[in-house]
Enzyme design. Sequence first.
Site, PDB file in Angstrom:
ATOM      1  N   HIS A  17     128.548  47.636  77.069  1.00  0.00           N
ATOM      2  CA  HIS A  17     129.098  46.364  76.581  1.00  0.00           C
ATOM      3  C   HIS A  17     128.495  45.196  77.370  1.00  0.00           C
ATOM      4  CE1 HIS A  17     132.980  48.773  75.562  1.00  0.00           C
ATOM      5  NE2 HIS A  17     132.390  48.505  74.417  1.00  0.00           N
ATOM      6  N   LYS A  41     144.653  52.381  67.764  1.00  0.00           N
ATOM      7  CA  LYS A  41     144.260  52.966  69.053  1.00  0.00           C
ATOM      8  C   LYS A  41     145.399  52.817  70.057  1.00  0.00           C
ATOM      9  CE  LYS A  41     139.224  52.314  68.773  1.00  0.00           C
ATOM     10  NZ  LYS A  41     138.064  51.614  69.361  1.00  0.00           N
ATOM     11  N   ARG A  90     124.721  51.489  68.416  1.00  0.00           N
ATOM     12  CA  ARG A  90     124.263  52.688  69.128  1.00  0.00           C
ATOM     13  C   ARG A  90     123.628  53.662  68.153  1.00  0.00           C
ATOM     14  NH1 ARG A  90     130.055  53.190  71.841  1.00  0.00           N
ATOM     15  NH2 ARG A  90     130.436  52.377  69.769  1.00  0.00           N
ATOM     16  N   SER A 128     133.504  53.796  75.537  1.00  0.00           N
ATOM     17  CA  SER A 128     134.681  53.767  76.413  1.00  0.00           C
ATOM     18  C   SER A 128     135.398  55.109  76.375  1.00  0.00           C
ATOM     19  CB  SER A 128     135.643  52.666  75.967  1.00  0.00           C
ATOM     20  OG  SER A 128     135.028  51.408  76.081  1.00  0.00           O
TER      21      SER A 128
HETATM   22  P1  ADP Z   1     133.883  51.739  72.016  1.00  0.00           P
HETATM   23  O1  ADP Z   1     135.357  51.955  72.262  1.00  0.00           O
HETATM   24  O2  ADP Z   1     133.290  52.689  71.027  1.00  0.00           O
HETATM   25  O3  ADP Z   1     133.074  51.615  73.255  1.00  0.00           O
HETATM   26  P2  ADP Z   1     134.334  48.927  71.300  1.00  0.00           P
HETATM   27  O4  ADP Z   1     135.191  48.601  70.140  1.00  0.00           O
HETATM   28  O5  ADP Z   1     134.898  48.593  72.633  1.00  0.00           O
HETATM   29  O6  ADP Z   1     133.820  50.407  71.206  1.00  0.00           O
HETATM   30  O7  ADP Z   1     132.900  48.234  71.156  1.00  0.00           O
HETATM   31  C1  ADP Z   1     132.722  46.893  70.842  1.00  0.00           C
HETATM   32  C2  ADP Z   1     131.308  46.694  70.371  1.00  0.00           C
HETATM   33  O8  ADP Z   1     130.389  47.105  71.384  1.00  0.00           O
HETATM   34  C3  ADP Z   1     130.902  47.468  69.121  1.00  0.00           C
HETATM   35  O9  ADP Z   1     130.016  46.647  68.379  1.00  0.00           O
HETATM   36  C4  ADP Z   1     130.161  48.653  69.657  1.00  0.00           C
HETATM   37  O10 ADP Z   1     129.214  49.138  68.726  1.00  0.00           O
HETATM   38  C5  ADP Z   1     129.470  48.023  70.857  1.00  0.00           C
HETATM   39  N1  ADP Z   1     129.168  49.000  71.894  1.00  0.00           N
HETATM   40  C6  ADP Z   1     130.005  49.871  72.478  1.00  0.00           C
HETATM   41  N2  ADP Z   1     129.373  50.610  73.410  1.00  0.00           N
HETATM   42  C7  ADP Z   1     128.083  50.189  73.408  1.00  0.00           C
HETATM   43  C8  ADP Z   1     126.898  50.582  74.130  1.00  0.00           C
HETATM   44  N3  ADP Z   1     126.944  51.590  75.000  1.00  0.00           N
HETATM   45  N4  ADP Z   1     125.740  49.919  73.877  1.00  0.00           N
HETATM   46  C9  ADP Z   1     125.728  48.931  72.953  1.00  0.00           C
HETATM   47  N5  ADP Z   1     126.784  48.529  72.228  1.00  0.00           N
HETATM   48  C10 ADP Z   1     127.945  49.140  72.445  1.00  0.00           C
END
Ligand code: ADP
Length: 170
Positions: A17, A41, A90, A128
Amino acid sequence: MKIAIYPGSFDPVTSGHLNIIRRAANIFDKLIVCVMVNAGKNPMFTLAERVELIRRVTRDLPNVEVDGSSELLADYAKRRGSCVIVKGLRAGSDFENEFQMALINHKINPELDTMFLTAESQYMYLSSSTVKELGAYGVDLSDFLPKEIIPDFQRKIEQRIQSIQGGKGK
Ligand code: ADP
């Protein structure tokens, strides 16, 4: 001024992130990272905690604001004067879902576009939820989480384990 919104659950914010935040902050005049309430969630960190953790790891980025909202994203973007949503993409799994959400958001608010930044290769498989699974087994998380938040994460994992063990003893 070009204002972009980067929405997500951020439970907790990972290095993947943070990589997207840094890159998007370089492109737009202002980036609002918005922790969204997701009724489906059951988060590990409260909304206020997630906001605080992101604030802590983005302290050095003056054009980044961190917020939380339970609004519909399209409405939130309109209220904040933004016409761009930033998303991280991703390997494989994100595409279908993100494509659908981008179309829906554009339908609800035609002034709103979604831009995708591809994940860096070292974060391609990082989420996450993976971090939460690994954390429960005591794996070294320094490649996955910003170092400033690792103690907070470990404290949460310990609290979870204790509450499970306490529950079993009853
Ligand atoms: P997650 O719980 O799957 O990590 P989130 O809802 O917190 O997802 O993610 C917010 C945004 O960040 C989404 O657009 C997701 O695709 C992106 N994201 C999550 N992890 C990564 C990563 N490792 N690299 C790039 N983008 C990411």
